[in-house]
Design a protein around this motif. Structure first.
Motif, short mmCIF file in Angstrom:
data_model
loop_
_atom_site.label_atom_id
_atom_site.label_comp_id
_atom_site.label_asym_id
_atom_site.label_seq_id
_atom_site.Cartn_x
_atom_site.Cartn_y
_atom_site.Cartn_z
N MET A 1 0.85 -1.19 0.00
CA MET A 1 0.00 0.00 0.00
C MET A 1 0.89 1.24 0.00
SD MET A 1 -2.92 1.19 2.73
CE MET A 1 -3.93 -0.23 2.37
N LEU A 2 0.47 2.26 -0.71
CA LEU A 2 1.22 3.50 -0.77
C LEU A 2 0.44 4.59 -0.07
CD1 LEU A 2 3.50 5.25 -1.91
CD2 LEU A 2 2.13 5.55 -3.98
N ARG A 3 1.08 5.27 0.84
CA ARG A 3 0.42 6.39 1.50
C ARG A 3 1.38 7.56 1.52
NH1 ARG A 3 0.43 3.72 7.52
NH2 ARG A 3 2.63 4.00 7.98
N THR A 4 0.86 8.75 1.45
CA THR A 4 1.71 9.93 1.50
C THR A 4 1.15 10.89 2.51
OG1 THR A 4 2.66 11.74 0.20
CG2 THR A 4 0.47 11.00 -0.44
N CYS A 5 2.01 11.46 3.33
CA CYS A 5 1.55 12.35 4.38
C CYS A 5 2.44 13.57 4.42
CB CYS A 5 1.54 11.66 5.74
SG CYS A 5 3.06 10.82 6.13
N LEU A 6 1.93 14.63 5.02
CA LEU A 6 2.65 15.89 5.04
C LEU A 6 2.61 16.46 6.43
CD1 LEU A 6 4.16 17.72 3.10
CD2 LEU A 6 2.03 18.85 2.60
N LEU A 7 3.74 16.48 6.93
CA LEU A 7 3.77 17.16 8.17
C LEU A 7 3.46 18.62 7.83
CD1 LEU A 7 7.07 15.72 9.56
CD2 LEU A 7 4.81 14.85 9.95
N SER A 8 4.77 18.21 10.83
CA SER A 8 5.60 17.32 11.57
C SER A 8 4.49 17.39 12.80
CB SER A 8 5.74 17.84 9.75
OG SER A 8 5.25 17.70 12.70
N LEU A 107 7.23 15.25 4.51
CA LEU A 107 8.05 16.45 4.37
C LEU A 107 7.99 17.30 5.62
CD1 LEU A 107 9.79 18.19 2.37
CD2 LEU A 107 7.66 19.39 1.81
N THR A 108 9.14 17.71 6.13
CA THR A 108 9.21 18.67 7.23
C THR A 108 9.99 19.88 6.74
OG1 THR A 108 11.32 17.96 8.20
CG2 THR A 108 9.36 16.69 8.80
N ARG A 109 10.17 20.85 7.60
CA ARG A 109 10.91 22.03 7.16
C ARG A 109 12.38 21.73 6.90
NH1 ARG A 109 6.53 24.68 9.24
NH2 ARG A 109 6.10 26.56 8.01
N GLU A 110 12.90 20.67 7.52
CA GLU A 110 14.31 20.38 7.34
C GLU A 110 14.58 19.07 6.59
OE1 GLU A 110 16.98 22.67 10.26
OE2 GLU A 110 16.03 21.09 11.43
N ARG A 176 11.04 34.48 7.81
CA ARG A 176 10.96 34.99 6.44
C ARG A 176 11.37 33.95 5.40
NH1 ARG A 176 13.24 41.24 7.18
NH2 ARG A 176 11.81 41.79 8.89
N HIS A 177 12.64 33.61 5.33
CA HIS A 177 13.12 32.62 4.36
C HIS A 177 13.62 31.39 5.11
CE1 HIS A 177 12.77 35.94 1.59
NE2 HIS A 177 13.63 36.65 2.30
N GLY A 178 14.07 30.39 4.38
CA GLY A 178 14.61 29.19 5.04
C GLY A 178 13.52 28.49 5.84
N LEU A 179 13.63 28.55 7.16
CA LEU A 179 12.60 27.95 8.02
C LEU A 179 11.25 28.62 7.84
CD1 LEU A 179 14.58 27.39 11.35
CD2 LEU A 179 13.83 25.65 9.71
N GLY A 180 11.25 29.80 7.25
CA GLY A 180 9.99 30.50 6.99
C GLY A 180 9.29 30.03 5.73
N ASN A 181 9.99 29.24 4.90
CA ASN A 181 9.36 28.71 3.69
C ASN A 181 8.21 27.78 4.05
OD1 ASN A 181 11.27 30.05 2.17
ND2 ASN A 181 12.50 28.24 1.72
N SER A 182 7.14 27.87 3.32
CA SER A 182 5.97 27.03 3.57
C SER A 182 6.26 25.59 3.18
CB SER A 182 4.77 27.54 2.78
OG SER A 182 3.67 26.66 2.92
N LEU A 183 5.59 24.67 3.85
CA LEU A 183 5.67 23.25 3.49
C LEU A 183 4.89 22.97 2.21
CD1 LEU A 183 5.11 21.60 6.98
CD2 LEU A 183 7.22 21.55 5.66
N PHE A 184 4.07 23.92 1.78
CA PHE A 184 3.18 23.70 0.66
C PHE A 184 3.50 24.63 -0.50
CE2 PHE A 184 1.06 23.10 4.73
CZ PHE A 184 0.72 21.76 4.66
#
Length: 443
Positions: A1-8, A107-110, A176-184
């Motif tokens: 089975m394949l599942r995809t999830c999006l964080l964290s 996917l997480t921010r890092e 703002r940037h880097g950790l401020g980038n959206s997960l989406f």
């Protein structure tokens, strides 16, 4: 089975009795760490369970995106387990299902975490599937339109949740940037074809960027399959991401329904003593109740219970080089305003006076929360993978819990005072005409 999830995770009570309380020791699973011949570090956690898992933890989170490819990490996540030169996406999903396994991309921010869960004897097959993602994904042009649809669906589902919008916006305002980038990936992304995704994959899928973490697997076998299946991995050293810088600020988003307010401050990197101290402070000012009935134990929980349909929860998010600490409040706008003032009062109070009982209760909750974070395969994978990728060493659960033993009340008071000195990050979502501004909360 394949599942995809999006964080964290919560709670233990501390009771004053005539006898002393002894905390049970946490039995840590053996952790083995080896640098493979391929240059990829391999970590295994032996739980002696019949169900196993292997994950590729890749330093390819949204913070790795640049101005020209914002959103590409989201696309790369959704390209996982698609057509490769050896298998179609259908064949991969079907074979995994026949073996009783699960495939997932997170996917997480890092980090981008590509995982397989399976019966212990099927390690070789699923390691081959994971290696195919790195070396054999086709990134075919005709697949891009389907990937874009799934990306848009996930973004739409996430942005329908006010809590996600508020916390995502808080990161954007804070960093703002880097950790401020959206997960989406949003509609403004410059990612327009599969070649853009392939270019990012070639950049991040390198030996220094990849960690392989297995649970309930034989370490020697995991190392053997890594050496044989990943021998052609690139050894290019990726560019060092820009160090996170905290800015703070304010964002106000008008929307119908309940109101939400996030008040956050500069936190600390995960795994540091400052992060651990913030964990204690987090539970000291947390407004959630330990049980369904009653008004809660600490002052913030008791006052929150008297406000109409209002919830207050604290958070302490740590990354490799920064963190975000704060409270999230939801409910009717007028009650949210009152709750925000109470939360600030409690944070200021914690900087000057903390009772021994409150301190011990917060310490117990912090210990429990830390122990619980190591409980599942998914959490161990992310914790150990990120620890090796960013610090080069593993912190076991017992070591993580032991760091709380050194804290005194004065340490937490000092931590609270330090938090209050940073510029606040405030996000108001809902009835913005009623919700507070950070400069109106007497910080």
């Amino acid at each position: 089975m394949l599942r995809t999830c999006l964080l964290s995770s919560k709670f233990v009570s501390s009771l004053k009795t005539s006898f002393s309380r002894n905390y049970a020791s946490v039995s840590a699973s053996p952790v083995a760490v080896t640098k493979s011949k391929t240059g990829i570090t391999v970590v295994s956690v032996e739980d002696s369970a019949p169900a196993s898992s292997v994950s590729l933890v890749v330093k390819a989170g949204s913070r790795e995106e640049g101005a020209d490819n914002v959103g590409v990490a989201h696309y790369l996540k959704n390209f996982a387990f698609k057509n490769t030169s050896t298998r179609t996406a259908f064949r991969t999903a079907r074979e995994a299902e026949l073996l009783g396994g699960f495939l997932s991309a997170n996917l997480t921010r890092e980090s981008l975490i590509l995982s397989a869960e399976f019966l212990r004897q099927d390690l070789g097959y699923f390691m081959e599937i994971l290696s195919d993602i790195i070396f054999k994904t086709k990134y075919e042009p005709h697949e891009f339109s389907n990937i874009k649809e799934s990306v848009n669906f996930e973004r739409g589902a996430a942005t329908a949740i006010p809590e996600v919008i508020a916390l995502n916006t808080a990161h954007a305002v804070a960093f703002r940037h880097g950790l401020g980038n959206s997960l989406f990936a949003d509609d403004a992304t410059k990612i327009s074809n599969s070649s853009d995704v392939r270019a990012f994959a070639n950049k991040v899928y390198t030996a220094p960027n990849i960690m392989i973490v297995g649970t309930s697997v034989n370490h020697g076998e995991l190392l053997h399959f890594t050496d044989s299946l990943f021998q052609n991995v690139s050894h290019a050293v990726p560019s060092t991401p820009i160090t996170s810088k905290y800015f703070g600020g304010e964002s106000r988003i008008s929307s119908p329904g309940d109101s939400h307010f996030v008040l956050a401050f500069l936190g600390a990197p995960a795994g540091t003593p400052d992060y651990a101290a913030l964990q204690v402070l987090r539970f000291l000012i947390d407004g959630e109740k330990c049980s369904k009935w009653g008004e809660g134990v600490n002052v913030l929980a008791q006052k929150a219970s008297k406000l109409e349909n209002t919830k207050i929860s604290s958070f302490n998010t740590g990354y490799s080089d920064a963190g975000l600490f704060g409270v999230h409040i939801s409910g009717i706008a007028t009650s949210v305003y009152s709750a925000a003032r109470i939360a600030v009062e409690q944070l200021k109070h914690a900087s000057s006076k903390i009772s021994k009982e409150d301190f011990e209760r917060a310490l117990a909750k912090a210990r429990f929360n830390t122990a619980a974070s190591y409980e599942t395969r998914a959490s161990k994978t992310e914790i150990f993978g990120n620890q090796i990728l960013y610090s080069g060493k593993v912190t076991t659960v017992n070591e993580a819990i032991a760091q709380y033993d050194r804290f005194k009340i004065e340490d937490i008071q000092s931590t609270a005072a330090k938090v209050l000195k940073s510029k606040p990050t405030a996000v108001a979502l809902g009835d913005v005409s009623t919700l507070p501004y950070s400069d109106g909360l007497s910080l």
